[in-house]
Write a protein that holds these residues in place. Sequence first.
Motif, PDB file in Angstrom:
ATOM      1  N   TYR A  58      58.803  49.139  19.131  1.00 17.23           N
ATOM      2  CA  TYR A  58      58.605  50.572  18.963  1.00 17.23           C
ATOM      3  C   TYR A  58      58.862  51.272  20.299  1.00 17.23           C
ATOM      4  O   TYR A  58      58.821  50.637  21.360  1.00 17.23           O
ATOM      5  N   PHE A  59      59.112  52.564  20.250  1.00 20.01           N
ATOM      6  CA  PHE A  59      59.339  53.310  21.484  1.00 20.01           C
ATOM      7  C   PHE A  59      59.018  54.787  21.271  1.00 20.01           C
ATOM      8  O   PHE A  59      59.017  55.284  20.139  1.00 20.01           O
ATOM      9  N   LEU A  60      58.731  55.471  22.370  1.00 21.55           N
ATOM     10  CA  LEU A  60      58.557  56.912  22.348  1.00 21.55           C
ATOM     11  C   LEU A  60      59.897  57.554  22.657  1.00 21.55           C
ATOM     12  O   LEU A  60      60.521  57.246  23.673  1.00 21.55           O
ATOM     13  N   SER A  61      60.333  58.430  21.777  1.00 22.59           N
ATOM     14  CA  SER A  61      61.658  59.032  21.886  1.00 22.59           C
ATOM     15  C   SER A  61      61.570  60.533  22.106  1.00 22.59           C
ATOM     16  O   SER A  61      60.779  61.223  21.457  1.00 22.59           O
ATOM     17  N   ILE A  62      62.409  61.022  23.031  1.00 21.53           N
ATOM     18  CA  ILE A  62      62.637  62.451  23.161  1.00 21.53           C
ATOM     19  C   ILE A  62      63.981  62.721  22.494  1.00 21.53           C
ATOM     20  O   ILE A  62      65.032  62.369  23.035  1.00 21.53           O
ATOM     21  N   PRO A  63      63.988  63.282  21.283  1.00 29.75           N
ATOM     22  CA  PRO A  63      65.253  63.481  20.570  1.00 29.75           C
ATOM     23  C   PRO A  63      66.128  64.535  21.247  1.00 29.75           C
ATOM     24  O   PRO A  63      65.631  65.546  21.743  1.00 29.75           O
ATOM     25  N   ILE A  64      67.430  64.274  21.265  1.00 27.58           N
ATOM     26  CA  ILE A  64      68.388  65.215  21.834  1.00 27.58           C
ATOM     27  C   ILE A  64      69.119  65.892  20.676  1.00 27.58           C
ATOM     28  O   ILE A  64      69.899  65.255  19.969  1.00 27.58           O
ATOM     29  N   THR A  65      68.848  67.177  20.489  1.00 27.52           N
ATOM     30  CA  THR A  65      69.372  67.890  19.322  1.00 27.52           C
ATOM     31  C   THR A  65      70.236  69.094  19.679  1.00 27.52           C
ATOM     32  O   THR A  65      70.842  69.696  18.785  1.00 27.52           O
ATOM     33  N   ASN A  66      70.296  69.452  20.959  1.00 23.33           N
ATOM     34  CA  ASN A  66      71.122  70.592  21.365  1.00 23.33           C
ATOM     35  C   ASN A  66      72.586  70.301  21.031  1.00 23.33           C
ATOM     36  O   ASN A  66      73.164  69.313  21.489  1.00 23.33           O
ATOM     37  N   LYS A  67      73.191  71.167  20.229  1.00 16.02           N
ATOM     38  CA  LYS A  67      74.559  70.923  19.760  1.00 16.02           C
ATOM     39  C   LYS A  67      75.565  70.892  20.891  1.00 16.02           C
ATOM     40  O   LYS A  67      76.593  70.184  20.818  1.00 16.02           O
ATOM     41  N   GLU A 114      68.693  70.224  27.371  1.00 14.83           N
ATOM     42  CA  GLU A 114      67.796  70.010  26.223  1.00 14.83           C
ATOM     43  C   GLU A 114      66.385  70.392  26.643  1.00 14.83           C
ATOM     44  O   GLU A 114      65.892  69.957  27.686  1.00 14.83           O
ATOM     45  N   MET A 115      65.715  71.202  25.835  1.00 13.50           N
ATOM     46  CA  MET A 115      64.332  71.546  26.129  1.00 13.50           C
ATOM     47  C   MET A 115      63.405  70.560  25.417  1.00 13.50           C
ATOM     48  O   MET A 115      63.557  70.317  24.222  1.00 13.50           O
ATOM     49  N   LEU A 116      62.487  69.991  26.172  1.00 16.03           N
ATOM     50  CA  LEU A 116      61.519  69.061  25.572  1.00 16.03           C
ATOM     51  C   LEU A 116      60.670  69.821  24.557  1.00 16.03           C
ATOM     52  O   LEU A 116      59.935  70.744  24.905  1.00 16.03           O
ATOM     53  N   HIS A 117      60.801  69.444  23.287  1.00 19.61           N
ATOM     54  CA  HIS A 117      60.044  70.128  22.247  1.00 19.61           C
ATOM     55  C   HIS A 117      59.310  69.167  21.328  1.00 19.61           C
ATOM     56  O   HIS A 117      58.423  69.577  20.581  1.00 19.61           O
ATOM     57  N   ARG A 118      59.674  67.873  21.399  1.00 19.87           N
ATOM     58  CA  ARG A 118      59.053  66.906  20.489  1.00 19.87           C
ATOM     59  C   ARG A 118      59.128  65.505  21.082  1.00 19.87           C
ATOM     60  O   ARG A 118      60.090  65.162  21.764  1.00 19.87           O
TER      61      ARG A 118
END
Length: 322
Positions: free
Chosen positions: A63-72, A230-234
Motif C-alpha cells: 500500500y502507499f499514500l498517493s498525491i494524485p496528479i490531475t492538472n491537465k 499541481e496544487m496538493l488537494h488530496r
Amino acid sequence: MSEEFEANTMDSPVDMPLATIDIKDDCGITDVPQVNLERSEENEYKDQIKKKKKKYKDYQPNYFLSIPITNKEVTKGIKILQNAVIQQDKRLAKAMTGDGSFHITLLVMKLNDDEVNIGIDALLELKPFIEEILQGKHLILPFEGVDTFRNQVGFVKLAEGDHMNPLLEIAEAAKRTFQEKGILAGESRSFKPHLTFMKLSQVPWLRKVGVKEIDPKFYEKFISHRFGEEMLHRIDLCSMLKKKQSNGYYHCESSIVIGDKNGGEPDDAELVKLSKRLVENAVLKAVQQYLEETQNKHKPGDGSTVKTEEADRNGTDNDNRK
C-alpha cells in the motif's frame, strides 16, 4: 516497493565480488591470524548482506499514500514526453505509466487485510497535522525537468523551492503517524518526491531483447522543460496489488481532502468514499450494540427475572379472583 529502491537493486552488493585475500608469506611462514581476521570480516559482511536481503524480503510494501496528479497541463506534458520516447524506441510503449496513474508517492507501507482499517484511521488522523503544517496556505508543486533512477525508472522532477520543506514535513508526519499505529511504513533512504512516467521493470522481456537502460538521449529535449503545477488537494491510501479503477487510477481505500481545491464542495468520488465510511461505521456500531444486548439478555440475572415471573402469576391470580 518504491521506484528508487527497485532501481538500486539492479546493482546489488550481493552480486559484487568480494575483495581478494592477500596472504603474506614471509620466509615460508603464513600470517594465519591476518587471514582469519580477513575471513571473519568477510563472513560478517556476508551476514550483513543476508540480513538486508531478509529485511527487504519480509518488508514488501503493498500500500502507499498517493498525491494524485490531475492538472491537465501537467498530464498533457507528460504524455508528450512519453510519445517522444516511444517514437525513438517503440518497444518502450509498454513501460510507460498509464493515463490516470500519475502521482507522487508520499509513503509506502505493508498492510495485512486486518490492518487496512487501521491504515484508514491513520490517514484520517494525519489530516490535522497537515493542516497545522500548511497553516491555511495552499501547497503548490511545480514540475520541471526529467531524470532517472539508475536509468531504470524515468520521472519528472519536482522543482526546488519553498514548497519542498512543507512537503518533506508532511511526509515525515505521515511516516510517524502510521508507525505509531504499529504499521510497517517508510524506507531507510530519504524521501525523494518524483512523478514516474516510465519504468523498465514493468516489461521484463525488454532485458531479453537488449533494452537494459533508458537512453538519456530519449528525453534530452525535456531536461529543463516546465510541465506545470499541481496544487496538493488530496491524499489517497492506495493498493499496489488490487485492480485499478476504470479511469486508470489505483484502487483507493480512503482519502483526505487538503484545503479546498476549487472553493466549492468535495468532488463526487470523495463524497462516495465518505458515505461508504459512514455506512461501515454505522453497521459496525449496530452489530456491536446487538451483540451486547444479546449477551445481556442471556446473562444470569440477579433475580429480577424470577420476580417478574412471580408478579405476572400474582397478577393472573388476582384477575381470576376478580
